[in-house]
Design a protein around this motif. Structure first.
Motif, mmCIF file in Angstrom:
data_model
loop_
_atom_site.group_PDB
_atom_site.id
_atom_site.type_symbol
_atom_site.label_atom_id
_atom_site.label_comp_id
_atom_site.label_asym_id
_atom_site.label_seq_id
_atom_site.Cartn_x
_atom_site.Cartn_y
_atom_site.Cartn_z
ATOM 1 N N TYR A 1 0.881 -1.157 0.000
ATOM 2 C CA TYR A 1 0.000 0.000 0.000
ATOM 3 C C TYR A 1 0.924 1.212 0.000
ATOM 4 N N VAL A 2 0.796 2.069 -1.011
ATOM 5 C CA VAL A 2 1.670 3.240 -1.141
ATOM 6 C C VAL A 2 0.803 4.486 -1.225
ATOM 7 N N SER A 3 1.036 5.412 -0.314
ATOM 8 C CA SER A 3 0.331 6.686 -0.318
ATOM 9 C C SER A 3 1.328 7.790 -0.641
ATOM 10 N N SER B 1 4.330 9.496 1.361
ATOM 11 C CA SER B 1 4.033 9.708 2.781
ATOM 12 C C SER B 1 3.941 8.417 3.569
ATOM 13 N N SER B 2 3.559 7.313 2.922
ATOM 14 C CA SER B 2 3.404 6.071 3.676
ATOM 15 C C SER B 2 3.562 4.867 2.752
ATOM 16 N N VAL B 3 4.284 3.867 3.267
ATOM 17 C CA VAL B 3 4.452 2.605 2.552
ATOM 18 C C VAL B 3 4.196 1.487 3.561
ATOM 19 N N LEU B 4 3.162 0.702 3.320
ATOM 20 C CA LEU B 4 2.820 -0.407 4.205
ATOM 21 C C LEU B 4 2.565 -1.656 3.379
ATOM 22 N N ARG B 5 2.752 -2.803 4.000
ATOM 23 C CA ARG B 5 2.419 -4.058 3.323
ATOM 24 C C ARG B 5 0.981 -4.442 3.669
#
Length: 436
Positions: free
Chosen positions: A357-359, A426-430
């Motif tokens: 998930y990339v914001s 701003s945000s990188v999550l798996r």
């Protein structure tokens, strides 16, 4: 000698903090029941403490500030180590084992790096080394993996094994507050230590992941083998975005058997905050509770849930181990030995297939989406969904990918930061817990 006439089992308790005090209380309060379960009385021979002058809820004659002498005493059969740390407990446990004492410990930091060394000493001395309380407090996880699933093939162990981080993320999700605000509240309520680094940066969860992976996959895995990321960069905006995807965010410990196209098996052991679909059983684990999901070839999916920390819950797991060790002393048996026959190698994080998930904050102009999508395509990363929020200077692009090697995803994110049209990532999550 009959079961009912067996001599008392002598116990030394090292440390009398929250857990140690509860262990002593239960031993004294439930002495008759424990005797009936074991087949012999369990008697406390001594309690090692750092400060003899501090008031304790036990007979002062039991207290000593010389744990090294206590673990060698001939009237001690079992040593319960609840000091914490690594160097001092390592020395004391090794001495206890070498002197023929069985050992019960809740020390995950020590076990994450030195289980092999201590298990070898226990095997040589023909005594027990039990550590159920080292992972997930009162929740029985270690014994089911070592015994109940001994005839099965475990494929995956994933869970929430740190109560502090789960309390923080749950509160952020429920209240919409930012990380720093909730961390301060967790400290006031006693859920977070004065220095919360071990919890919030994932060190505690990584130690537990190493223990779980070692047992599940019959291989020695240390904390240094575990890929680790913490939760300090998670924002309220991340949780709000996760909600629009019908997800929440949890700090997960994941231990997984990876089989490549040639049939070669490796282990992935990793800790990081991840999006979890609300339909997944781990998504509903909130507050300071813990849960572990085990997936085995024949047993299928099993879930273990309950209190993951605290004096009484952890003491319950310690007493379970103590009763098992005491029974073995009475009946002449032994618990299961360390199993490392598989010796599977550790897979680098870059080789693990994950979803991202990339914001990102982007310039609001034509062609931006095509440029961003091109960076994913150039590295063979397939996009599952794209959503834009806001406009003009507040334009935000959110991309969720399909599974791809983590290295390709990481390279894609690095490339996005170099684009003129991407003002910031701003945000990188798996994303975990999905079939795709």
């Amino acid at each position: 000698m009959t079961e009912h006439s067996h001599r008392p089992i002598g116990v030394a308790v090292l440390g009398m903090g929250n857990v140690g005090a509860e262990v002593v209380r239960i031993l004294l309060q439930n002495a008759d029941d424990l005797q009936a379960r074991v087949g012999a009385p369990i008697e406390i021979r001594g309690i090692a403490v750092a400060d003899l002058g501090k008031a304790r809820a036990c007979a002062t004659s039991l207290l000593t500030d010389d744990p090294a002498a206590l673990v060698k005493r001939p009237d001690v059969d079992i040593v319960v180590e609840l000091i914490g740390g690594i160097d001092v407990p390592r020395t004391l446990i090794a001495s206890a084992l070498e002197h023929g004492k069985s050992v019960v410990t809740a020390n995950k930091a020590l076990l994450a790096d030195y289980t092999g060394e201590l298990a070898t000493l226990a095997a040589d001395a023909k005594v027990d080394l039990y550590f159920e309380a080292s992972v997930a407090g009162a929740i029985p996880v270690i014994r089911p993996l070592m015994q109940s699933l001994a005839g099965d093939t475990v494929q995956r162990v994933a869970g929430i094994v740190n109560g502090t981080t789960n309390f923080i993320l749950s509160a952020m999700d429920a209240d919409g507050e930012d990380y720093d605000v909730v961390l301060a509240e967790a400290g006031r309520l006693g859920y977070a230590e004065a220095d919360p680094t071990a919890d919030v940066e994932g060190y505690d969860a990584a130690a537990k992941a190493a223990i779980l992976a070692s047992i599940a996959f019959h291989s020695r895995v240390t904390a240094g083998d575990v890929h680790r990321e913490g939760i300090s960069s998670i924002t309220a905006a991340d949780l709000a975005s996760a909600a629009t995807l019908d997800c929440t965010i949890k700090l997960l410990s994941i231990c997984e058997r990876i089989v490549d196209s040639a049939g070669r098996q490796r282990i992935s052991a990793r800790v990081y905050p991840a999006l979890v679909p609300l339909t997944h059983p781990l998504a509903s684990v909130n507050g300071a509770f813990n849960a572990v999901v085990v997936e085995a070839e024949n047993a299928g999916r099993l879930m273990f849930y309950g209190q993951g920390a605290g004096g009484a819950p952890t003491a319950s797991a310690v007493l379970g181990d103590l009763v098992m060790a005491a029974r073995n002393k009475v009946h002449g048996g032994r618990g299961p030995l360390e199993s490392t026959y598989a010796s599977l190698p550790i897979a680098p994080m870059g080789d693990v297939n994950t979803r991202y998930y990339v914001s990102m904050k982007v310039a609001d102009r034509p062609g931006v989406l095509a440029t961003v999508a091109g960076e994913f395509s150039a590295r063979n990363v397939s996009i599952a969904t794209v959503r834009q929020e806001g406009a003009e200077e507040n334009a935000r692009l959110i991309v969720v990918t399909h599974r791809a090697p983590d290295s390709a995803l990481s390279e894609t994110v690095d490339a996005l930061t170099e684009l003129d049209s991407v003002l910031s990532v701003s945000s990188v999550l798996r994303l975990e817990g999905t079939d795709d």
